[in-house]
Design an enzyme around this catalytic site. Structure first.
Site, mmCIF file in Angstrom:
data_model
loop_
_atom_site.group_PDB
_atom_site.id
_atom_site.type_symbol
_atom_site.label_atom_id
_atom_site.label_comp_id
_atom_site.label_asym_id
_atom_site.label_seq_id
_atom_site.Cartn_x
_atom_site.Cartn_y
_atom_site.Cartn_z
ATOM 1 N N GLU A 1 77.940 -37.927 12.010
ATOM 2 C CA GLU A 1 77.285 -37.097 11.049
ATOM 3 C C GLU A 1 75.782 -36.952 11.494
ATOM 4 O OE1 GLU A 1 80.966 -37.700 9.073
ATOM 5 O OE2 GLU A 1 79.446 -39.123 9.825
ATOM 6 N N GLY B 1 85.529 -32.186 8.003
ATOM 7 C CA GLY B 1 85.731 -31.035 7.072
ATOM 8 C C GLY B 1 85.269 -29.840 7.904
ATOM 9 N N ASP C 1 79.336 -38.941 4.761
ATOM 10 C CA ASP C 1 79.630 -38.766 3.283
ATOM 11 C C ASP C 1 81.244 -39.377 3.197
ATOM 12 O OD1 ASP C 1 80.961 -36.658 4.639
ATOM 13 O OD2 ASP C 1 80.462 -35.404 3.111
ATOM 14 N N GLY D 1 85.492 -36.341 7.084
ATOM 15 C CA GLY D 1 86.732 -36.065 6.086
ATOM 16 C C GLY D 1 87.817 -36.958 6.100
#
Length: 346
Positions: A137, A66, A145, A114
């Site tokens: 992450e 992302g 996520d 992402g």
């Protein structure tokens, strides 16, 4: 090629989504998520579209994640822009997960964060020799996520726990062996594969699939399942320390570079996600976490150290696992008011 950051069109009976932000390694932003969502919703109701193909322009990678800089800048204030992005991104992830028509993702090159979120929900996930997969992450104070709480605990044994905590990078032989990707196709065969996909649909994939080769991770699978099976990060660290092998010591050294807060958040996320019955439950949990974690010291510091200043020397706070209290974790995982919680597209 169009200047649009995502190109959506119908070719034959296939809906095509082409990521087109190559200078940013196709990192996702809000507009890209909204464009993909709009196309998928339209094609879902279009009987002329029988399947979907997701790939990318250029050769630099599928999707690096992302728009982390935007998320960090938003998290430094009230995080409203970050939450709007997470809302749209996680709705897209869920839409793809539940999509009634088959989706094929050509995961050629880097796929992280992402990018995993828009490829893992596909029924067919094709890796090449250029594929590099990671959920890194914990190294920037975040957590895996985009459905990591669903997909990672459902990988064989504790490989998902190991991947999430260490941020390890895998090539195609390992991703196919673990089921992260369903097929291996040499990059030189991708154009022929695309042509067959567009003319004959997903059934064409099997004819192009090849052997990805021996999986380098295989000799370590037993150790991963034994050493990463604990429900606290402290217990995993203790097990690695006690093991004494070179491999275990390498994993231990890696964990010691990560955010202690992120390690604890991630392990709780994965253990909770393993018990959840629906992908939507996981998305709601990750949305609550996302809006809070991006406002923490460790995320701001991790982005500074790894992405902005690139000195790769983050100063985590708390600096130790023991400093990350259960109360702090409970606050990050706490429910949101009903009118603020994540919901799927209705």
């Amino acid at each position: 090629m169009s200047e649009a950051e995502v190109i959506t069109r119908i070719e034959g009976s296939v809906g095509r989504i082409i990521l087109n932000r190559p200078r940013a390694l196709h990192a996702l932003n809000l507009a890209m998520c909204e464009a993909m969502t709009a196309a998928l919703l339209a094609w879902g109701d279009d009987p002329a579209v029988t399947s979907v193909l997701v790939d990318h322009a250029g050769e630099r990678g599928f999707c690096a994640g992302g728009d982390i800089r935007m998320i960090a800048e938003s998290g430094a204030t009230d995080a409203s822009e970050a939450r709007a992005f997470f809302l749209a991104e996680y709705r897209l992830n869920h839409l793809m997960f539940e999509y009634a028509k088959p989706i094929t993702a050509l995961v050629d090159g880097i796929v992280m964060g992402g990018g995993v979120g828009i490829s893992e929900p596909a029924q067919i996930r094709i890796a090449t020799e250029r594929t590099t997969y990671a959920m890194p992450e914990t190294g920037i104070g975040l957590f895996p996520d985009v459905g990591g709480g669903w997909f990672l605990p459902r990988l064989p044994g504790e490989t998902g726990t190991w991947l999430a905590l260490t941020g390890a990078r895998l090539k195609a032989a390992d991703t196919v062996a673990l089921g992260i990707h369903t097929h291996f196709v040499a990059s030189g065969a991708l154009e022929a594969l695309k042509a067959d996909l567009l003319s004959r649909g997903p059934d064409a994939v099997a004819e192009h699939a090849a052997d990805a080769g021996a999986a380098p991770l295989s000799p370590h699978r037993t150790a991963i399942d034994r050493l990463f099976a604990f429900d606290t990060v402290e217990a995993i660290v203790a097990a690695l320390e006690a093991d004494g092998s070179d491999w275990a010591q390498t994993q231990l050294a890696t964990l010691r570079t990560k955010s202690p807060q992120s390690l604890k958040v991630t392990l709780r996320q994965l253990r909770a996600g393993r018990a959840m019955q629906t992908f939507a439950e996981v998305m709601a949990m990750e949305y609550r976490l996302g809006g809070r974690v991006v406002r923490t010291h460790d995320f701001q510091e991790g982005v500074r150290a790894v992405i902005v200043d690139k000195d790769n020397t983050p100063l985590w706070s708390p600096a130790t696992l023991e400093g990350v209290t259960d109360d702090a974790l409970d606050a990050l995982f706490a429910p949101l008011p009903v009118d603020e919680d994540w919901t799927p597209l209705g």
